[in-house]
Design a protein around this motif. Structure first.
Motif, short mmCIF file in Angstrom:
data_model
loop_
_atom_site.label_atom_id
_atom_site.label_comp_id
_atom_site.label_asym_id
_atom_site.label_seq_id
_atom_site.Cartn_x
_atom_site.Cartn_y
_atom_site.Cartn_z
N MET A 1 40.16 42.56 28.95
CA MET A 1 40.05 41.82 30.21
C MET A 1 40.08 42.79 31.39
O MET A 1 40.83 43.76 31.38
N PHE A 2 39.26 42.52 32.39
CA PHE A 2 39.21 43.32 33.62
C PHE A 2 39.60 42.41 34.77
O PHE A 2 39.01 41.35 34.96
N GLN A 3 40.61 42.83 35.54
CA GLN A 3 41.16 41.94 36.57
C GLN A 3 40.99 42.54 37.97
O GLN A 3 41.32 43.70 38.19
N VAL A 4 40.48 41.71 38.86
CA VAL A 4 40.19 42.15 40.22
C VAL A 4 41.00 41.33 41.22
O VAL A 4 41.06 40.10 41.10
N ASP A 68 43.01 45.74 37.64
CA ASP A 68 42.25 46.94 37.30
C ASP A 68 41.52 47.44 38.53
O ASP A 68 41.18 48.62 38.61
N ALA A 69 41.25 46.52 39.46
CA ALA A 69 40.51 46.92 40.66
C ALA A 69 40.99 46.11 41.86
O ALA A 69 41.37 44.95 41.72
N LEU A 70 40.93 46.77 43.01
CA LEU A 70 41.28 46.12 44.27
C LEU A 70 40.09 46.19 45.20
O LEU A 70 39.43 47.23 45.30
N ILE A 71 39.81 45.09 45.87
CA ILE A 71 38.85 45.11 46.96
C ILE A 71 39.62 44.74 48.22
O ILE A 71 40.23 43.67 48.29
N ILE A 72 39.63 45.65 49.19
CA ILE A 72 40.40 45.42 50.41
C ILE A 72 39.40 45.23 51.55
O ILE A 72 38.73 46.17 51.98
#
Lengths: 188, 417
Positions: A1-4, A68-72
């Motif tokens: 699973m990849f979580q954003v 796993d990833a952040l979008i700011i």
């Protein structure tokens, strides 16, 4: 699973960004679950949304604890909200800014991440150029596709056009493609 | 066909596929946008032969629904939270009159204190109103349960609430298989009412019933629920035949074979529970779970059969009965009457507090060692509670509790006063 996990402010399309991400993943045959963190919705208030991507059915319903990833989407959040909380070592960070990491005061922090995992892209400026409105969400999805490799740019474009058919969608796709190209060239 | 859509939108489409003839709603908070979606389908002409009625309150919404259902129209509405409480009198009336209305509850907490987030306090407050109550574990199941609900309601002439977790399901974008109109038409026959207000053949509905006959009428309402216990699995089986997937039924068991600890819950938290069960099974813990789909009627026998061989049961519930503990746990104990295994109550997710895998695993592990209290509150800040009890105990005019707790929290975070 990849979580954003996506951080922004009310009015910046934070919830729509997670939705579009899930639609793009769905178009690639993946399972995806997008949901907002719910508060009193108002312009300018800090908003968080989430998106999980997987190859199998997603049953988990907790808010994403270790993304796993952040979008700011808004750098003014950097010093008021713990946006980096729980981010996995080796994760990805995409920030909407034309400033350097030094100027943002996070150079030391982002240096800990693997090459090409971190990128600052001026998504609001790209949106102003292409969409004529300061809504950075669609552009950032192009940048996300570039640094994370989780999605094809083409799927992001299709998802945007499905949600916003016509000229507005096309303008957002152009902004996303510009952010994609920028991130491919400039991710550190 | 598969779609990546929001839970509310999917339910709106599913309801439209059921060809409702009257949909009435009070379209502001705490409404979900399910009725907004249905309204859009009516306005665009995609849903024909349906009257969408904007009413002045939730009380009016269900009252209009009672009228239209009594006139023989397939009728739908939706609400949540304070909206459900405001229609409470009509909720009892719809059931007492035996009108097969289908209503979605996008589960939310009830104030005071004001809170717009998810828990099960709203639908639990109406659990004994005589409606059938089905709880959806996933958005796919929410879609499927609405289609089953119309058939169930109309076969029994009994109203059905489909409960789905507010925000957690209603606002989540997921992959869903939306059925075709042909399949829904094949599954759901046209509404053939058992009673209908018709000027050509006049009679009254809603007689006054005195002490000599009230018990019998009420007993028949109970009997209808007992019939539903048989009908719900039958309809689930027919549904599977037409649509090819399992949805609905009375309960869903997950890895209960050989389980010493079995977790019981309603609604979407079962997804997270299954993930924890898998992790703990990986560590050789004998654990499984049961998701209850039909809360009214309550499947006493099926639940007993699922739980009786366990050593302990842990009930996770999103509703507090102050002064008692858990509503669901009390019902589960009823299913296990005479048995000696402990039934622990864990109150969780009140007012939208996130239910984390890590917190559940901690509680399930403690349960496995029989170190749980009969009643506990998941992730409660005991320090905050103790502080408030102490503060309020010092003075008569201690002021409002909620505001005091908020001030405490602000202090801990170092903001405000």
């Amino acid at each position: 699973m990849f979580q954003v996990r996506i951080h922004g402010r009310g009015g910046q399309g934070v919830v729509t960004a997670a939705e579009l991400l899930s639609v793009a993943a769905f178009m690639e045959g993946k399972y995806a679950q997008a949901f907002p963190s719910f508060g009193s919705e108002r312009m300018g208030a800090p908003v968080v949304s989430y998106c999980r991507l997987d190859d199998k059915e997603i049953r988990l319903r907790e808010p994403i604890q270790e993304p796993d990833a952040l979008i700011i989407q808004d750098t003014t959040l950097l010093h008021s909200v713990d946006v980096f909380q729980g981010l996995k070592a080796g994760g990805y960070i995409l920030i909407n800014s034309t400033r350097t990491f030094d100027e943002l005061g996070i150079a030391e922090f982002v240096a800990k991440f693997p090459p090409h995992h971190v990128c600052a892209v001026g998504a609001t400026e790209l949106a102003m150029t292409h969409v004529k409105r300061p809504v950075p969400n669609a552009a950032l999805l192009g940048g996300f596709a570039a640094i994370s490799g989780q999605l094809q740019m083409q799927s992001v474009a299709r998802a945007i056009l499905e949600k916003f058919p016509g000229p507005i969608g096309e303008a957002n796709v152009a902004a996303a493609q510009a952010a994609f190209a920028f991130a491919v060239a400039n991710a550190v | 066909m598969l779609h990546q859509i929001e839970g509310s939108e999917a339910v709106a489409k599913a309801v439209a596929l059921c060809r409702p003839e009257v949909v009435c709603a009070y379209p502001i908070t705490p409404q979900t946008h399910i009725v907004e979606g249905v309204g859009a389908l009516v306005k665009s002409g995609k849903l024909t032969n349906c009257e969408f009625i904007n009413v002045e309150s939730e009380f009016a919404a269900l009252s209009v629904a009672i009228g239209s259902s009594a006139a023989g129209a397939r009728t739908y509405t939706a609400t949540a939270s304070q909206g459900l409480l405001f229609m409470a009198e009509a909720v009892y009336n719809a059931a007492g009159l035996g009108l097969p209305i289908v209503m979605t509850i996008g589960n939310r907490a009830i104030g005071a204190p004001i809170n717009i987030w998810n828990d099960h306090s709203d639908s639990m407050s109406m659990r004994d109103a005589g409606w059938i109550q089905l709880y959806a574990e996933t958005n796919q199941e929410a879609v499927d349960l609405h289609i089953q609900a119309f058939r169930l309601a109309e076969e029994l002439s009994c109203p059905v609430m489909v409960c789905m977790d507010g925000f957690i399901l209603t606002h989540a974008y997921e992959r869903m298989d939306l059925p075709t109109q042909e399949d829904v038409d094949a599954f759901l026959p046209p509404f053939e009412p058992v009673q209908v207000l018709d000027p050509a053949n006049p009679y009254s509905i809603g007689a006054m019933v005195g002490p000599d006959t009230f018990t019998e009428v009420r007993y028949l309402a109970h009997d209808k629920q007992l019939q539903a216990l048989k009908l719900i699995p039958e309809i689930g089986a027919v549904f599977k035949g037409v649509f090819g997937r399992e949805s609905g039924g009375l309960i869903h068991e997950y890895k209960t074979a050989g389980a010493e600890t079995i977790i019981v819950a309603l609604g979407s938290v079962n997804g997270t529970i299954k993930e924890v069960v898998d992790v703990m099974r990986g560590d050789n813990a004998a654990i499984g779970s049961v998701s209850i789909c039909s809360f009214r009627p309550f499947p006493l026998d099926e639940l007993r059969a699922a739980l009786i061989h366990a050593k302990r049961v842990v009930v996770i519930e999103k509703c507090l009965a102050p002064g008692l503990g858990g509503v669901l746990a009390s019902n589960v104990r009823m299913a296990l009457r005479g048995a000696t295994l402990p039934v622990y109550t864990v109150i969780a997710g009140l007012g939208g507090r996130a239910i984390l895998m890590s917190s559940l695993q901690r509680v399930f592990t403690a349960a496995g060692e029989d170190k749980l209290l009969d009643l506990q509150f998941l992730d409660i800040n005991q320090e905050s509670v103790d502080h408030e009890l102490e503060r309020a105990g010092k003075t008569r005019q201690s002021g409002p509790t909620a505001e005091s707790i908020l001030r405490q929290q602000a202090k801990r975070k170092g903001v405000g006063q």
